[in-house]
Write an enzyme that holds these catalytic residues in place. Structure first.
Site, PDB file in Angstrom:
ATOM      1  N   ASP A  83      -0.804  -0.812 -11.870  1.00  0.00           N
ATOM      2  CA  ASP A  83       0.297  -1.828 -11.896  1.00  0.00           C
ATOM      3  C   ASP A  83       1.515  -1.234 -12.498  1.00  0.00           C
ATOM      4  O   ASP A  83       2.109  -1.434 -12.367  1.00  0.00           O
ATOM      5  CB  ASP A  83      -0.339  -2.982 -13.100  1.00  0.00           C
ATOM      6  CG  ASP A  83      -1.134  -3.795 -12.365  1.00  0.00           C
ATOM      7  OD1 ASP A  83      -1.084  -3.797 -10.741  1.00  0.00           O
ATOM      8  OD2 ASP A  83      -1.957  -4.782 -12.821  1.00  0.00           O
ATOM      9  N   HIS A 102      -1.303 -13.467 -14.156  1.00  0.00           N
ATOM     10  CA  HIS A 102      -0.261 -12.956 -13.091  1.00  0.00           C
ATOM     11  C   HIS A 102       0.947 -14.226 -12.621  1.00  0.00           C
ATOM     12  O   HIS A 102       1.789 -14.880 -13.197  1.00  0.00           O
ATOM     13  CB  HIS A 102      -0.591 -12.310 -12.619  1.00  0.00           C
ATOM     14  CG  HIS A 102      -0.207 -10.715 -12.145  1.00  0.00           C
ATOM     15  ND1 HIS A 102       1.030 -10.045 -12.448  1.00  0.00           N
ATOM     16  CD2 HIS A 102      -0.979 -10.334 -11.738  1.00  0.00           C
ATOM     17  CE1 HIS A 102       1.067  -8.983 -12.500  1.00  0.00           C
ATOM     18  NE2 HIS A 102      -0.439  -9.172 -12.325  1.00  0.00           N
ATOM     19  N   ASN A 130       9.267 -14.851  -6.353  1.00  0.00           N
ATOM     20  CA  ASN A 130       8.988 -15.702  -6.587  1.00  0.00           C
ATOM     21  C   ASN A 130       9.380 -16.816  -5.024  1.00  0.00           C
ATOM     22  O   ASN A 130       9.587 -15.900  -4.004  1.00  0.00           O
ATOM     23  CB  ASN A 130       9.079 -17.119  -7.784  1.00  0.00           C
ATOM     24  CG  ASN A 130      10.542 -17.548  -6.434  1.00  0.00           C
ATOM     25  OD1 ASN A 130      11.896 -17.071  -5.536  1.00  0.00           O
ATOM     26  ND2 ASN A 130      11.489 -18.033  -7.415  1.00  0.00           N
ATOM     27  N   GLU A 155      -6.375  -7.512  -2.015  1.00  0.00           N
ATOM     28  CA  GLU A 155      -5.303  -6.313  -2.452  1.00  0.00           C
ATOM     29  C   GLU A 155      -5.120  -5.081  -3.691  1.00  0.00           C
ATOM     30  O   GLU A 155      -5.536  -4.529  -3.096  1.00  0.00           O
ATOM     31  CB  GLU A 155      -4.264  -7.795  -3.650  1.00  0.00           C
ATOM     32  CG  GLU A 155      -3.321  -6.971  -4.062  1.00  0.00           C
ATOM     33  CD  GLU A 155      -2.135  -8.054  -4.637  1.00  0.00           C
ATOM     34  OE1 GLU A 155      -2.881  -8.933  -5.324  1.00  0.00           O
ATOM     35  OE2 GLU A 155      -0.915  -7.322  -4.643  1.00  0.00           O
ATOM     36  N   HIS A 156      -6.272  -5.506  -4.615  1.00  0.00           N
ATOM     37  CA  HIS A 156      -6.885  -4.544  -5.520  1.00  0.00           C
ATOM     38  C   HIS A 156      -8.589  -5.417  -5.206  1.00  0.00           C
ATOM     39  O   HIS A 156      -8.552  -6.228  -5.495  1.00  0.00           O
ATOM     40  CB  HIS A 156      -6.514  -5.465  -6.982  1.00  0.00           C
ATOM     41  CG  HIS A 156      -5.067  -5.458  -6.661  1.00  0.00           C
ATOM     42  ND1 HIS A 156      -4.029  -6.623  -7.291  1.00  0.00           N
ATOM     43  CD2 HIS A 156      -3.841  -4.468  -7.083  1.00  0.00           C
ATOM     44  CE1 HIS A 156      -3.097  -6.335  -7.237  1.00  0.00           C
ATOM     45  NE2 HIS A 156      -2.324  -5.296  -7.500  1.00  0.00           N
ATOM     46  N   GLU A 187       5.718   2.587  39.477  1.00  0.00           N
ATOM     47  CA  GLU A 187       6.602   1.712  39.369  1.00  0.00           C
ATOM     48  C   GLU A 187       7.134   1.446  39.402  1.00  0.00           C
ATOM     49  O   GLU A 187       7.922   0.515  39.099  1.00  0.00           O
ATOM     50  CB  GLU A 187       6.547   2.401  37.470  1.00  0.00           C
ATOM     51  CG  GLU A 187       5.422   2.780  37.268  1.00  0.00           C
ATOM     52  CD  GLU A 187       5.390   3.064  34.751  1.00  0.00           C
ATOM     53  OE1 GLU A 187       7.073   2.849  34.310  1.00  0.00           O
ATOM     54  OE2 GLU A 187       4.450   3.537  33.879  1.00  0.00           O
ATOM     55  N   GLN A 204      19.332 -16.227  -3.206  1.00  0.00           N
ATOM     56  CA  GLN A 204      21.166 -15.992  -2.834  1.00  0.00           C
ATOM     57  C   GLN A 204      21.141 -14.634  -3.265  1.00  0.00           C
ATOM     58  O   GLN A 204      22.463 -13.938  -2.524  1.00  0.00           O
ATOM     59  CB  GLN A 204      21.981 -17.013  -4.033  1.00  0.00           C
ATOM     60  CG  GLN A 204      21.799 -16.288  -5.323  1.00  0.00           C
ATOM     61  CD  GLN A 204      20.667 -17.946  -6.009  1.00  0.00           C
ATOM     62  OE1 GLN A 204      19.867 -18.329  -5.393  1.00  0.00           O
ATOM     63  NE2 GLN A 204      20.500 -17.926  -7.112  1.00  0.00           N
ATOM     64  N   SER A 241      -1.087 -12.966  -5.378  1.00  0.00           N
ATOM     65  CA  SER A 241      -1.961 -11.470  -5.977  1.00  0.00           C
ATOM     66  C   SER A 241      -3.421 -12.014  -6.037  1.00  0.00           C
ATOM     67  O   SER A 241      -3.874 -13.084  -6.655  1.00  0.00           O
ATOM     68  CB  SER A 241      -0.825 -11.295  -6.824  1.00  0.00           C
ATOM     69  OG  SER A 241      -1.851  -9.374  -7.576  1.00  0.00           O
ATOM     70  N   TYR A 286      14.960  -5.582  -5.186  1.00  0.00           N
ATOM     71  CA  TYR A 286      14.783  -7.172  -5.733  1.00  0.00           C
ATOM     72  C   TYR A 286      13.990  -6.780  -6.928  1.00  0.00           C
ATOM     73  O   TYR A 286      12.715  -6.475  -7.088  1.00  0.00           O
ATOM     74  CB  TYR A 286      14.357  -7.793  -5.126  1.00  0.00           C
ATOM     75  CG  TYR A 286      14.427  -9.478  -5.370  1.00  0.00           C
ATOM     76  CD1 TYR A 286      15.284 -10.402  -5.467  1.00  0.00           C
ATOM     77  CD2 TYR A 286      13.033 -10.058  -6.721  1.00  0.00           C
ATOM     78  CE1 TYR A 286      15.985 -11.559  -6.346  1.00  0.00           C
ATOM     79  CE2 TYR A 286      13.073 -11.477  -7.178  1.00  0.00           C
ATOM     80  CZ  TYR A 286      14.542 -11.677  -7.181  1.00  0.00           C
ATOM     81  OH  TYR A 286      14.683 -12.655  -7.798  1.00  0.00           O
TER      82      TYR A 286
END
Lengths: 439, 439
Positions: free
Chosen positions: A364, A266, A215, A330-331, A418, A192, A241, A128
């Site tokens: 990045d 961002h 998003n 994250e960063h 067992e 979708q 982010s 995506y």
């Protein structure tokens, strides 16, 4: 100006609150909206995709499939400078990920008992790629290069339709796709698109695993399809982010400010944290942030993100490291007089940027590391995207008659412990046959 | 006797239906029951755990923590033969997983641009070990060995309380734990144990990731806590266990039947499939299944599972491989005259057992491979549990001044292409400083 938090003066509860992520928006309505989109795509396929394209993208027509001819026409518009930059980034990302190629393993654990761990590419992957105001060719490279290296049979790219025509996809995206050998491209976005990838339509065959940022509709859709065994797996859970910069008095305040701003632009929900043992540095960075912010085209977005930024003053660098580890960024950008020592002490960051010449922008785009990273504290357990995420690992074992003789009796004993008699039987029958052969 | 499905005579839709998994039980009520248990443990901690122990386990008191003294007393009860069998299994599992130790990677992607991929153990892991009628020491080894090899700081074991006293935990479980260096053991089971691991209580500190199989309450609880960023990650999605045996006319029908039964005895929802190009073999296996079934202590469970077993006759071995790949079995046992050739053709099984001396029991206990495997078709994308699941991978990058000169201009170009000016600025500022140094 955001007030400075003096870490040592806080109670444990206040410290925890100071590092809390902004709560994700209440998602009950989001969740039902997305569930309805997924239901509709499963029921109505391409017709649903075209209807959403009218509704959300304002497009009268969307052929869904990007043809080879259209792709070539778009590629002709690519500026040579951008072409060269994409190639440089592709080369570096490819070098770093090629070094991650898995090796199959074979071990003879007991005489006659061979065990293998094999890695094979996931057959069909969906990538995506966000579009709209800012197309992201860099994300094509971050997902497409490892898919190409792994040798996935199908690499499918979806990206929101262009305007005024659905096929007006940024040439940068298409060139990055071309380098990665991606020929299956669809002009659909949003929840979708995720539903189409997970369940398939007449135009788009189902994939096994979906990668990439998006998003909150896209993120929610990925989450929902990953909960369904008939749906698709996803790369990792997602959140806004974030960057944490750890800097001491030796740091360049203008560089630190620029790094904070590059995260802030961002989105309004981006999180930006500076941790330092130097109040002078914090003051200087704040001044620089204000100066640089005024010059940015996306200053409204960055200002929104900065409004919940945090500047944390610690007693010393050891405390700064502890704060960093507790946050699990994250960063993580480190600009101190002792960067290399500190790097070994971080235990929870997803990607670490070391020293004054290493802005987050480097990772990045073009250093070679992957920019798809766990955020929202997930990096304590979730890995940075890497080549391994495009493979499935499975095991193969083979016992010879000797191998069965060697470990069969222990298997029978354990199965009895067992209370699983049929498990024991499957071995007893074989041991009996071996004894009859010997006898 | 289950009727034989003649694959070539089926339509595509019928073929798909023939390989469909039994639908997972409608989980709306399960989901809300589990959510309530999680809520209660988060709100009331140890008190909730003790209340559930009264309610579900019928125990007046549960100290929750298994003390070292109790552990030693239980260990004294271990039969020497079982001790030796556990040690053999431990050794083999350790050998196979030790061969999977990750290597850190460092690549200079451009001159002056260093990129690293590092693996470090996840700090705190929780291992869920089913108890009750059949304690599972083998699962302790399958989870505990890789946690020990990875060097996780905390390895926490939870298992349902024993009877008549909570501390009456099977010595086999405790010895397996001892070999794996596990000293933190709690006598709690069910969804409440998962909640305690994910969120912590006064007695049990929170863990980062939860591993292990369990009943549908445990599975649902794992799913729920993994959806919460404040909860914990989990090993993999779960479904009922399953085996597919691919056998030709050369196979030993008694062995095949025993292998089908050893899967069937796991539970009434276990799925058992035989695929063969030989109707004689299928007939012989069905006769053997009936003969062996009558002798099993767990014959009721096995018979329930067998009632939805499938015997599929294919036109040839190539078609048998295609059926196998479409099903994507958790366990795949191959007994044909050409096993080694076929192994290379399977593209979706989680663990493959090759040849007549390799029953599933071997991998369940002692060959060395891991028995925690993706099921319900997840093996198309999800990996068999391996050492990698106990690590987090992260990246580190460092640019020298030369590195910034080399890739900085491309980063600026790419950031501009994505309309991210602050990203470009973070590099422009550095390039300007480098130019001023040079000048």
């Amino acid at each position: 100006m955001t007030s400075v938090i003096n870490w040592a003066s806080l109670s444990a509860a206040q410290q925890q609150a100071a590092l809390a992520r902004p709560a994700l928006a209440d998602s009950a309505s989001l969740s039902s909206q997305v569930a309805e989109i997924i239901r509709s795509v499963r029921a109505n396929g391409d017709a649903a995709l075209r209807a959403y394209s009218r509704q959300f993208d304002g497009l009268d027509s969307n052929p869904l499939v990007l043809s080879a001819a259209v792709k070539q026409a778009q590629l002709a518009k690519l500026l040579p400078e951008r072409k060269a930059a994409i190639e440089l980034a592709y080369d570096n990302i490819r070098k770093f990920h090629a070094a991650q190629l898995p090796c199959d393993i074979e071990v003879e654990t007991s005489i006659g008992v061979s065990c293998q761990l094999k890695s094979r590419a996931i057959a069909a992957v969906g990538l995506y790629i966000p579009g709209g105001s800012a197309p992201l060719p860099s994300t094509v490279l971050m997902l497409g290069v490892p898919a190409q290296l792994a040798g996935c049979e199908r690499i499918v790219l979806v990206t929101p339709p262009g305007k005024p025509q659905a096929c007006d996809i940024a040439p940068e995206i298409l060139y990055a796709a071309e380098l990665c050998g991606i020929n299956e491209i669809y002009t659909i976005g949003g929840a979708q698109a995720i539903a189409a990838l997970a369940y398939g339509t007449d135009s788009i065959a189902k994939v096994d695993k979906i990668f990439g940022p998006g998003n909150r509709y896209v993120t929610e859709a990925k989450q929902q399809v990953s909960q369904d065994a008939q749906g698709a797996q996803i790369d990792m859970p997602a959140g806004p982010s974030e960057v944490l910069v750890l800097a001491d008095s030796s740091a360049n305040a203008a560089f630190v400010a620029a790094d904070l701003l590059s995260q802030a632009e961002h989105g309004p929900d981006s999180q930006v944290i500076l941790v330092s043992d130097s109040s002078n540095l914090i003051d200087a960075v704040q001044a620089e942030v204000n100066r640089q912010l005024a010059l940015l085209p996306r200053k409204d977005i960055a200002a929104a993100a900065l409004s919940h930024s945090r500047y944390i003053l610690t007693a010393d660098l050891a405390q700064a490291v502890a704060v960093t580890n507790a946050y699990a960024p994250e960063h993580l950008i480190v600009q101190t007089a002792c960067d290399d020592e500190l790097v070994e002490q971080f235990n929870s960051a997803a990607s670490i940027f070391v020293g004054k010449w290493t802005p987050e922008s480097a990772g990045d785009y073009a250093s070679g590391t992957n920019h798809v990273l766990p955020t929202y504290g997930y990096s304590k357990t979730v890995s940075s995207l890497s080549l391994a995420d495009f493979y499935r690992r499975f095991t193969v074992q083979k016992l010879s008659a000797q191998g069965m003789r060697n470990i069969g009796p222990a298997i029978v004993t354990l199965a009895q412990a067992e209370s699983l008699d049929a498990h024991a039987n499957a071995v007893r029958l074989r041991l009996a046959e071996l004894n009859s052969i010997k006898g």
